[in-house]
Motif scaffolding. Structure first.
Motif, PDB file in Angstrom:
ATOM      1  N   ILE A  18       0.842  -1.210   0.000  1.00 16.92           N
ATOM      2  CA  ILE A  18       0.000   0.000   0.000  1.00 16.92           C
ATOM      3  C   ILE A  18       0.873   1.254   0.000  1.00 16.92           C
ATOM      4  CG2 ILE A  18      -1.779   1.260   1.309  1.00 16.92           C
ATOM      5  CD1 ILE A  18      -2.766  -1.348   0.024  1.00 16.92           C
ATOM      6  N   ARG A  19       2.026   1.177   0.615  1.00 19.37           N
ATOM      7  CA  ARG A  19       2.971   2.293   0.594  1.00 19.37           C
ATOM      8  C   ARG A  19       4.209   1.879  -0.205  1.00 19.37           C
ATOM      9  NH1 ARG A  19       2.160   6.051   5.136  1.00 19.37           N
ATOM     10  NH2 ARG A  19      -0.065   6.497   4.968  1.00 19.37           N
ATOM     11  N   MET A  20       4.876   2.840  -0.816  1.00 20.67           N
ATOM     12  CA  MET A  20       6.107   2.532  -1.559  1.00 20.67           C
ATOM     13  C   MET A  20       7.213   2.215  -0.540  1.00 20.67           C
ATOM     14  SD  MET A  20       5.708   3.884  -4.989  1.00 20.67           S
ATOM     15  CE  MET A  20       6.826   5.148  -5.369  1.00 20.67           C
ATOM     16  N   ASN A  48      11.995   5.568 -10.100  1.00 22.83           N
ATOM     17  CA  ASN A  48      13.436   5.811 -10.185  1.00 22.83           C
ATOM     18  C   ASN A  48      13.849   7.049  -9.388  1.00 22.83           C
ATOM     19  OD1 ASN A  48      16.083   5.675 -11.188  1.00 22.83           O
ATOM     20  ND2 ASN A  48      15.578   7.102 -12.829  1.00 22.83           N
ATOM     21  N   ILE A  49      14.990   6.952  -8.742  1.00 18.53           N
ATOM     22  CA  ILE A  49      15.604   8.117  -8.108  1.00 18.53           C
ATOM     23  C   ILE A  49      16.817   8.474  -8.970  1.00 18.53           C
ATOM     24  CG2 ILE A  49      16.638   9.029  -5.995  1.00 18.53           C
ATOM     25  CD1 ILE A  49      13.765   8.081  -5.620  1.00 18.53           C
ATOM     26  N   PRO A  50      16.721   9.531  -9.787  1.00 18.49           N
ATOM     27  CA  PRO A  50      17.809   9.792 -10.749  1.00 18.49           C
ATOM     28  C   PRO A  50      19.118  10.175 -10.058  1.00 18.49           C
ATOM     29  CG  PRO A  50      16.215  11.583 -10.745  1.00 18.49           C
ATOM     30  CD  PRO A  50      15.649  10.526  -9.851  1.00 18.49           C
ATOM     31  N   THR A  65      20.337  12.343  -2.093  1.00 21.45           N
ATOM     32  CA  THR A  65      19.192  11.890  -1.288  1.00 21.45           C
ATOM     33  C   THR A  65      19.679  10.795  -0.343  1.00 21.45           C
ATOM     34  OG1 THR A  65      18.520  10.051  -2.679  1.00 21.45           O
ATOM     35  CG2 THR A  65      17.648  12.196  -3.279  1.00 21.45           C
ATOM     36  N   LEU A  83      12.354   3.794  -5.080  1.00 23.75           N
ATOM     37  CA  LEU A  83      11.374   3.360  -4.088  1.00 23.75           C
ATOM     38  C   LEU A  83      10.571   2.249  -4.752  1.00 23.75           C
ATOM     39  CD1 LEU A  83       9.849   6.455  -2.292  1.00 23.75           C
ATOM     40  CD2 LEU A  83      11.761   5.051  -1.624  1.00 23.75           C
ATOM     41  N   PHE A 111       1.783  -1.379   7.161  1.00 26.04           N
ATOM     42  CA  PHE A 111       0.855  -1.078   6.062  1.00 26.04           C
ATOM     43  C   PHE A 111       0.564  -2.367   5.317  1.00 26.04           C
ATOM     44  CE2 PHE A 111       5.201   0.029   5.022  1.00 26.04           C
ATOM     45  CZ  PHE A 111       5.454  -0.688   3.878  1.00 26.04           C
TER      46      PHE A 111
ATOM     47  N   ARG B 150       1.844  15.922   2.151  1.00 24.72           N
ATOM     48  CA  ARG B 150       1.121  15.622   0.905  1.00 24.72           C
ATOM     49  C   ARG B 150       1.072  16.782  -0.078  1.00 24.72           C
ATOM     50  NH1 ARG B 150      -3.146  11.176   3.115  1.00 24.72           N
ATOM     51  NH2 ARG B 150      -1.837  10.611   4.858  1.00 24.72           N
ATOM     52  N   LEU B 163       1.033   8.910  -7.248  1.00 27.33           N
ATOM     53  CA  LEU B 163       1.676   7.672  -6.792  1.00 27.33           C
ATOM     54  C   LEU B 163       1.276   7.350  -5.354  1.00 27.33           C
ATOM     55  CD1 LEU B 163       5.291   8.283  -8.090  1.00 27.33           C
ATOM     56  CD2 LEU B 163       3.481   6.983  -9.169  1.00 27.33           C
ATOM     57  N   ARG B 164       1.502   6.083  -5.001  1.00 24.82           N
ATOM     58  CA  ARG B 164       1.320   5.723  -3.598  1.00 24.82           C
ATOM     59  C   ARG B 164       2.266   6.552  -2.735  1.00 24.82           C
ATOM     60  NH1 ARG B 164       2.436  -0.476  -4.527  1.00 24.82           N
ATOM     61  NH2 ARG B 164       2.818   0.246  -6.641  1.00 24.82           N
ATOM     62  N   LEU B 165       1.857   6.782  -1.488  1.00 27.11           N
ATOM     63  CA  LEU B 165       2.739   7.523  -0.585  1.00 27.11           C
ATOM     64  C   LEU B 165       3.900   6.626  -0.193  1.00 27.11           C
ATOM     65  CD1 LEU B 165      -0.028   8.999   1.730  1.00 27.11           C
ATOM     66  CD2 LEU B 165       1.128  10.161  -0.153  1.00 27.11           C
ATOM     67  N   SER B 166       4.989   7.231   0.253  1.00 28.00           N
ATOM     68  CA  SER B 166       6.098   6.402   0.721  1.00 28.00           C
ATOM     69  C   SER B 166       5.807   5.943   2.151  1.00 28.00           C
ATOM     70  CB  SER B 166       7.414   7.149   0.616  1.00 28.00           C
ATOM     71  OG  SER B 166       7.494   8.117   1.608  1.00 28.00           O
ATOM     72  N   GLU B 167       6.664   5.107   2.677  1.00 26.58           N
ATOM     73  CA  GLU B 167       6.406   4.479   3.981  1.00 26.58           C
ATOM     74  C   GLU B 167       6.100   5.472   5.082  1.00 26.58           C
ATOM     75  OE1 GLU B 167       9.312   1.648   5.457  1.00 26.58           O
ATOM     76  OE2 GLU B 167       9.747   1.174   3.379  1.00 26.58           O
ATOM     77  N   ASP B 168       6.800   6.614   5.051  1.00 24.07           N
ATOM     78  CA  ASP B 168       6.611   7.592   6.123  1.00 24.07           C
ATOM     79  C   ASP B 168       5.444   8.545   5.838  1.00 24.07           C
ATOM     80  OD1 ASP B 168       7.826   8.879   4.054  1.00 24.07           O
ATOM     81  OD2 ASP B 168       9.701   9.299   5.096  1.00 24.07           O
ATOM     82  N   GLY B 169       4.661   8.257   4.805  1.00 25.38           N
ATOM     83  CA  GLY B 169       3.474   9.068   4.524  1.00 25.38           C
ATOM     84  C   GLY B 169       3.756  10.269   3.648  1.00 25.38           C
ATOM     85  N   PHE B 172       5.748  10.988  -3.011  1.00 21.43           N
ATOM     86  CA  PHE B 172       7.003  10.637  -3.682  1.00 21.43           C
ATOM     87  C   PHE B 172       7.629  11.860  -4.345  1.00 21.43           C
ATOM     88  CE2 PHE B 172       9.272   9.596  -7.584  1.00 21.43           C
ATOM     89  CZ  PHE B 172      10.249   8.750  -7.094  1.00 21.43           C
ATOM     90  N   ASP B 173       8.924  12.017  -4.129  1.00 18.26           N
ATOM     91  CA  ASP B 173       9.665  13.099  -4.787  1.00 18.26           C
ATOM     92  C   ASP B 173      11.006  12.531  -5.235  1.00 18.26           C
ATOM     93  OD1 ASP B 173      10.817  15.392  -5.679  1.00 18.26           O
ATOM     94  OD2 ASP B 173      10.875  16.416  -3.746  1.00 18.26           O
ATOM     95  N   ALA B 174      11.230  12.500  -6.548  1.00 22.33           N
ATOM     96  CA  ALA B 174      12.450  11.875  -7.081  1.00 22.33           C
ATOM     97  C   ALA B 174      13.712  12.588  -6.626  1.00 22.33           C
ATOM     98  CB  ALA B 174      12.390  11.839  -8.603  1.00 22.33           C
ATOM     99  N   GLN B 176      13.817  14.375  -3.680  1.00 18.92           N
ATOM    100  CA  GLN B 176      13.721  14.463  -2.217  1.00 18.92           C
ATOM    101  C   GLN B 176      14.055  15.851  -1.677  1.00 18.92           C
ATOM    102  OE1 GLN B 176      16.197  11.908   0.272  1.00 18.92           O
ATOM    103  NE2 GLN B 176      14.355  10.965   1.091  1.00 18.92           N
ATOM    104  N   ILE B 179      12.429  16.104   3.686  1.00 20.14           N
ATOM    105  CA  ILE B 179      12.599  14.809   4.343  1.00 20.14           C
ATOM    106  C   ILE B 179      11.844  14.808   5.664  1.00 20.14           C
ATOM    107  CG2 ILE B 179      14.838  14.217   3.313  1.00 20.14           C
ATOM    108  CD1 ILE B 179      16.146  15.323   5.852  1.00 20.14           C
ATOM    109  N   ASP B 209      -4.353  11.782   9.484  1.00 22.94           N
ATOM    110  CA  ASP B 209      -5.220  11.283   8.409  1.00 22.94           C
ATOM    111  C   ASP B 209      -6.675  11.704   8.582  1.00 22.94           C
ATOM    112  OD1 ASP B 209      -3.105  10.170   7.182  1.00 22.94           O
ATOM    113  OD2 ASP B 209      -3.477   8.115   7.841  1.00 22.94           O
TER     114      ASP B 209
END
Lengths: 176, 256
Positions: A18-20, A48-50, A65, A83, A111, B150, B163-169, B172-174, B176, B179, B209
């Protein structure tokens, strides 16, 4: 024109969380999965993380990063730089699906996840694969990496499973 | 009869939130305080303390022009000083972010002056004079229109809203730009185009949430309020769709 269908007789499953997943989390799950005998191929699918910033006025500068990370699966190290959203597994047969489901149930506590069966790895070579690998491409390579990438797939060697207990056939654990 | 704007249709909480953000008579709830210097750092257009660059002399020093528009429209502070036109761009996650690109444009057009917004599916850019931009940004970041996890400021490389959120909620940002710290607070480590900052900029803790679900302005059938639960909104959308489709054939609404 006839196309040769490669490895279509092997069952494939997809684990979507559910989460990346961060590389650390993905590494933990993969290390549990590789202990299960009968997995032929594992494909990680994610964002992808470029290496460098790809667009805008800052284009070309290093993309610093804390996501990039070299992970170790079994005794093999590889750099995943993404991710992870989905983990696709190709199995020798569908008897171990229940075991994989149990591993995932124990692993995903913060999750959820969804497990599906279908065809998720490209079954036939495309024109791009032909250009990259030629007419005698290894069928196991097809669909495993981005043909534009300079990096190939990573081989994880399996241990002898002589001491492992017999795995009972369980394949009723699918959704979707 | 005095006209009262309705701002938008709908009976759901999402529709109500949309109207609330658009209505300039409603004062938006302030959720956090971000120093002006930090906003300047995230925007990355000038160094903190640096003078504003200008593209023309202050309006007071320009020769008088016989223009009816100049008599009608009072210039904004940035225009008055001849500031450059700069931009800010926001990317809003589809997972119950408190604002959305179209909503952002509507709200800004009702609330701000002298702006030029550009609206896309996952991001919204707004251009205006630099001095005005910084003032508007503080409203956009400090109030309920922003969530540190968000919503994020992304000048370029914006991919991530769907996209789905990352683990920490986090969205996604390629590259970053922000943080999640050990203390659970979100910190910007890069400016909006991805150039590393000399120091981190703290934008506070992500909203929980439940709060997001009751304050979001996007319909979401899995995470929040489904559109199908708001029949008035659906009726409005269908009417707009019908009229748009018939546009070339002299649209006239049928009598009921």
């Amino acid at each position: 024109m006839s196309q040769t269908v490669i490895s279509s007789h092997y069952p494939q499953i997809r684990i979507c969380s559910i989460r990346m997943m961060k590389p650390e989390t993905c590494e933990g799950l993969l290390n549990k999965l590789v202990e299960i005998p009968g997995i032929r191929r594992i494909l990680l699918h994610g964002q992808n993380i470029p290496k460098v910033i790809p667009y805008g006025p800052a284009r070309g500068i290093e993309n610093v990063t804390d996501i990039k990370r070299r992970i170790t699966v079994g005794s093999t190290s590889c750099d995943i730089r993404m991710l992870v959203g989905d983990i696709i597994l190709e199995l020798e047969d569908d008897c171990i699906i229940g075991v994989i489901k149990r591993v995932c149930d124990d692993f995903f506590v913060k999750f959820g996840f969804v497990m599906q069966e279908g065809t998720f790895i490209k079954p036939t070579p495309t024109m791009v694969d032909y250009a990259r690998y030629g007419p005698k491409a290894d069928p196991d390579i097809i669909g495993m990496t981005d043909p534009r990438s300079k990096e190939g797939p990573v081989m994880i060697k399996s241990r002898e499973h002589g001491n492992n207990p017999e795995i009972r056939c369980e394949n009723d654990a699918l959704e979707g | 009869m005095k006209y009262t704007p309705q701002y938008g249709p709908g009976t759901s909480v999402v529709a109500e939130n949309r109207r609330r953000q658009m209505d300039p008579s409603v004062e938006l709830t302030k959720m956090r305080k971000i120093p002006d210097e930090d906003i300047v750092l995230i925007l990355g257009h000038r160094a903190p303390g640096e003078a504003y660059k200008s593209v023309h002399p202050p309006i007071d020093e320009l020769p008088e022009v016989d223009c009816p528009m100049r008599r009608l429209v009072k210039p904004t502070e940035g225009a008055m000083h001849g500031d450059r036109v700069r931009y800010v761009q926001f990317a809003d996650s589809m997972f119950n972010a408190p604002c959305q690109p179209y909503q952002r444009t509507y709200s800004e057009m009702y609330r701000f002056r002298g702006i030029d917004p550009g609206t896309l599916s996952g991001r919204q850019i707004v251009e205006c004079r630099e001095r005005d931009l910084e003032k508007y940004c503080s409203t956009l970041i400090e109030t309920e229109m922003f969530d540190p996890a968000r919503v994020s400021l992304r000048g370029a490389t914006v991919h991530g809203h769907s996209l789905r959120l990352s683990e920490d909620g986090m969205q996604f940002d390629a590259i970053q730009r922000c943080i999640m710290g050990e203390d659970g607070r979100v910190k910007y480590v890069k400016d909006q185009i991805g150039v590393p900052l000399d120091r981190q900029v703290d934008v506070g803790k992500p909203l929980d949430d439940d709060w997001l679900k009751t304050h979001t302005t996007i319909f979401h059938s899995l995470m929040g309020t489904p559109l199908r639960e708001d029949p008035e909104y659906i009726e409005y959308l269908q009417r707009i769709h019908t009229l748009r489709t018939k546009y070339g054939f002299m649209p006239k609404e049928e009598k009921r």
